[in-house]
Design a protein around this motif. Structure first.
Motif, short mmCIF file in Angstrom:
data_model
loop_
_atom_site.label_atom_id
_atom_site.label_comp_id
_atom_site.label_asym_id
_atom_site.label_seq_id
_atom_site.Cartn_x
_atom_site.Cartn_y
_atom_site.Cartn_z
N PRO A 35 1.25 -1.39 0.33
CA PRO A 35 0.37 -0.22 0.05
C PRO A 35 0.92 1.41 0.61
N ILE A 36 1.99 1.49 0.10
CA ILE A 36 3.13 2.17 0.95
C ILE A 36 3.87 2.91 -0.50
N ARG A 37 4.04 1.62 -0.86
CA ARG A 37 4.35 1.30 -2.50
C ARG A 37 3.64 2.03 -3.64
N GLU A 38 2.56 1.73 -3.15
CA GLU A 38 1.08 2.28 -4.66
C GLU A 38 0.45 3.91 -4.23
N PHE A 39 1.05 4.23 -3.52
CA PHE A 39 0.69 5.50 -2.37
C PHE A 39 2.34 6.49 -3.44
N ALA A 40 3.25 5.95 -2.76
CA ALA A 40 4.05 6.84 -3.74
C ALA A 40 4.24 7.02 -4.76
N ILE A 41 4.30 4.98 -5.36
CA ILE A 41 3.75 5.82 -6.83
C ILE A 41 2.70 7.07 -7.53
N LYS A 42 1.88 6.69 -7.39
CA LYS A 42 1.11 7.09 -7.48
C LYS A 42 0.76 8.61 -7.34
N ASN A 43 1.07 9.04 -6.23
CA ASN A 43 1.15 10.58 -6.08
C ASN A 43 2.57 11.21 -5.71
N LEU A 44 3.59 10.95 -5.49
CA LEU A 44 4.73 11.05 -5.64
C LEU A 44 5.26 11.22 -7.12
N TRP A 45 5.31 9.98 -7.52
CA TRP A 45 5.88 10.01 -8.63
C TRP A 45 4.98 10.18 -10.02
N GLY A 46 3.87 9.95 -9.91
CA GLY A 46 2.84 9.94 -11.01
C GLY A 46 2.06 10.93 -11.28
N ASP A 47 2.56 11.91 -9.38
CA ASP A 47 1.99 13.19 -9.37
C ASP A 47 2.60 14.34 -9.59
N ILE A 48 3.18 14.55 -8.40
CA ILE A 48 4.34 15.81 -7.87
C ILE A 48 5.02 15.21 -9.14
N TRP A 49 5.97 14.47 -9.41
CA TRP A 49 7.50 14.65 -10.05
C TRP A 49 6.73 14.55 -11.85
N SER A 50 5.39 14.67 -11.70
CA SER A 50 5.33 14.45 -13.19
C SER A 50 4.14 16.23 -13.58
N ARG A 51 4.89 16.73 -12.66
CA ARG A 51 4.00 18.08 -12.98
C ARG A 51 4.39 19.01 -13.44
N PRO A 52 4.13 20.04 -14.58
CA PRO A 52 4.57 20.93 -15.13
C PRO A 52 6.03 21.93 -14.63
N GLY A 53 5.52 22.60 -13.38
CA GLY A 53 5.83 23.58 -13.35
C GLY A 53 7.71 23.64 -12.74
N LEU A 54 8.42 22.63 -12.73
CA LEU A 54 10.06 22.64 -12.30
C LEU A 54 10.07 21.20 -13.17
N ASP A 55 11.01 21.45 -13.77
CA ASP A 55 11.94 20.19 -14.09
C ASP A 55 12.08 19.13 -13.11
N ARG A 56 12.77 18.19 -13.71
CA ARG A 56 13.25 16.99 -12.92
C ARG A 56 15.22 17.54 -12.22
N ARG A 57 15.39 18.53 -12.66
CA ARG A 57 17.02 18.70 -12.15
C ARG A 57 16.81 19.68 -11.00
N ALA A 58 15.58 20.77 -10.86
CA ALA A 58 14.99 21.86 -10.42
C ALA A 58 14.70 19.91 -8.69
N ARG A 59 13.36 19.64 -9.09
CA ARG A 59 12.85 19.13 -8.31
C ARG A 59 14.12 18.01 -7.28
N SER A 60 15.36 17.58 -8.30
CA SER A 60 16.24 17.02 -7.59
C SER A 60 17.18 17.48 -6.62
N ILE A 61 17.83 19.07 -6.60
CA ILE A 61 18.17 19.93 -6.07
C ILE A 61 17.45 20.25 -4.52
N GLY A 62 15.39 20.15 -4.88
CA GLY A 62 15.06 19.94 -3.16
C GLY A 62 15.17 19.05 -2.69
N VAL A 63 15.12 18.07 -3.45
CA VAL A 63 15.03 16.65 -2.67
C VAL A 63 15.81 16.09 -1.90
N LEU A 64 17.70 16.81 -2.37
CA LEU A 64 18.54 16.72 -1.61
C LEU A 64 18.53 17.67 -0.65
#
Length: 126
Positions: A35-64
Motif C-alpha cells: 500500500p505505501i509503495r502504490e501510494f508513493a508511485i501514484k502520488n509522488l511519482w505520478g502526480d508531483i514529479w510529473s507536474r510541469p512547474g519544475l524540471d527534474r533537475r530542480a526537483r532533484s535539488i529540492g529533494v537533496l
C-alpha cells in the motif's frame, strides 16, 4: 485516474531512479508494504514529479536539500543517484550540500557530503 497515475508514476520512477532500483524495490515489496509503495508511485511519482512547474533537475535539488536537512541518509543515497540521472553533476550535488550546510547546519551538510563521497567511490569502483 488511479491506474493512469500509477502507470505514469511507474514510468517516471524508472526514468529517475533507474531500472535496477525499481526492480529491486518491487521484488522487496510484500503485502504489508504494497500500500505505501502504490501510494508513493501514484502520488509522488505520478502526480508531483510529473507536474510541469519544475524540471527534474530542480526537483532533484529540492529533494537533496530536504533529505540532507532531515538526515535521511538512506533515501539520500537513492536520490543522489537520481540527481545524476536527472543531469546534475557531482560538483552541483556538492554545492547543494554546501548550501544545505549553511541553512540546515554543518552536521547535516557534512553528513550529506559524506554519503555522496562514499556513493561516488562505490560507483567509480564498478
Amino acid at each position: 485516474m488511479s491506474k493512469e497515475l500509477f502507470d505514469k508514476g511507474e514510468q517516471v520512477r524508472r526514468e529517475v531512479l533507474g531500472e535496477e532500483y525499481v526492480v529491486n524495490s518491487t521484488r522487496n515489496t510484500d503485502a504489508f508494504s504494497e500500500p505505501i509503495r502504490e501510494f508513493a508511485i501514484k502520488n509522488l511519482w505520478g502526480d508531483i514529479w510529473s507536474r510541469p512547474g519544475l524540471d527534474r533537475r530542480a526537483r532533484s535539488i529540492g529533494v537533496l536539500s530536504i533529505l540532507a536537512a532531515q538526515g535521511r541518509t538512506g533515501e539520500l543515497k537513492t536520490h543522489i543517484r537520481a540527481a545524476l540521472n536527472n543531469g546534475l553533476t557531482r560538483e552541483e550535488i556538492g554545492e547543494v550540500f554546501l548550501q544545505s550546510a549553511l541553512y540546515c547546519g554543518i552536521p547535516a551538510g557534512s553528513e550529506a557530503t559524506r554519503v555522496a563521497k562514499l556513493l561516488f567511490a562505490e560507483m567509480d569502483a564498478k
